[in-house]
Scaffold this active site. Sequence first.
Site, PDB file in Angstrom:
ATOM      1  N   GLY A  98       8.930  -5.060  -8.762  1.00  0.00           N
ATOM      2  CA  GLY A  98       9.708  -3.929  -9.257  1.00  0.00           C
ATOM      3  C   GLY A  98      11.201  -4.163  -9.099  1.00  0.00           C
ATOM      4  CD  GLN A 117       7.974  -7.073   3.572  1.00  0.00           C
ATOM      5  OE1 GLN A 117       7.200  -7.915   3.142  1.00  0.00           O
ATOM      6  NE2 GLN A 117       8.505  -6.141   2.787  1.00  0.00           N
ATOM      7  N   GLY A 155       0.822  -1.213   0.000  1.00  0.00           N
ATOM      8  CA  GLY A 155       0.000   0.000   0.000  1.00  0.00           C
ATOM      9  C   GLY A 155       0.854   1.261   0.000  1.00  0.00           C
ATOM     10  CG  HIS A 165       3.251   0.745  -5.368  1.00  0.00           C
ATOM     11  ND1 HIS A 165       3.398   1.870  -4.585  1.00  0.00           N
ATOM     12  CD2 HIS A 165       3.894  -0.256  -4.725  1.00  0.00           C
ATOM     13  CE1 HIS A 165       4.097   1.551  -3.506  1.00  0.00           C
ATOM     14  NE2 HIS A 165       4.414   0.272  -3.561  1.00  0.00           N
TER      15      HIS A 165
END
Length: 261
Positions: free
Chosen positions: A140, A53, A23, A29
């Site tokens: 990405g 993470q 988010g 994104h």
Amino acid sequence: MLVIQNEETMAEFYGCAFVPTMGALHQGHLSLIETGKNRNRPVLVSIFVNPTQFSPHEDFDAYPRDLDRDLALLEDAGADAVFAPSHETVYPEVPTHIALPEVATKPNLEDASRPTHFQGVCAVVSRLFDLVKPSVAVFGEKDFQQLQVIKKFVEEDERWEGLEIVCSPIIREEDGLAMSSRNVYLSESQRSNAAGLAQAIRCKDEHEMCSTIESAGFDVDYAVLRDAQTLLAPIDGRPVRALVAARAGDIRLIDNGPVTL
Ligand code: AMP
């Protein structure tokens, strides 16, 4: 755009192009959605701020969250479905230890600064793959080590046979700074100096990379040239990648790019 609430609706999207995110969305994104759309499949985006993470001292609680804004951006970007699962859905049990590929443990990059990070990334990614059952997953290049880890992780596990990992280029601000949800933490002066990271990855020399980052007022975490696949020392004739991580106080930024030596 459908907001997925239950497993039955999820089943309609099995085989989709999947874009996992935490988010706080930006153009970086949204470009992954475009990459997913180019695969001619419905695009499903997940939003989940994954606690496993983050290291204990990191910004999990403070991580920017604004679901309504994210949903509006995804609608505009043409996402077909959004999945914003609860913690219990993703982690019905505490995740067990995962055997990680060497690229997650050997290169001394993110693995050194964030020792539990890739355990958390692989835990969430495998659980999300199980729930979403995509045929394509888009990541990405911004998180370059993560991309190599996921590629290997998927390649080495037969559960993900046939799942294609697709990478998408880094989207940057006008001055070159790689877009990141964490850029909002930068003060005005840090923000105006932060393009130093993008300059550093073009230096072709590790000392110069370091001094460029330091001149921009950031502390170097690492600034290295590596083999673009293993992320170990470069090998003659193989693609090289420049990778940097830098800190200003608690804010940590990363960047990377291809290098022609
Ligand atoms: P995050 O929400 O930070 O976990 O990122 C979700 C996905 O977006 C990851 O695959 C990232 O690599 C990717 N991403 C983040 N920033 C960028 C960017 N500036 N350009 C391209 N992809 C990005």
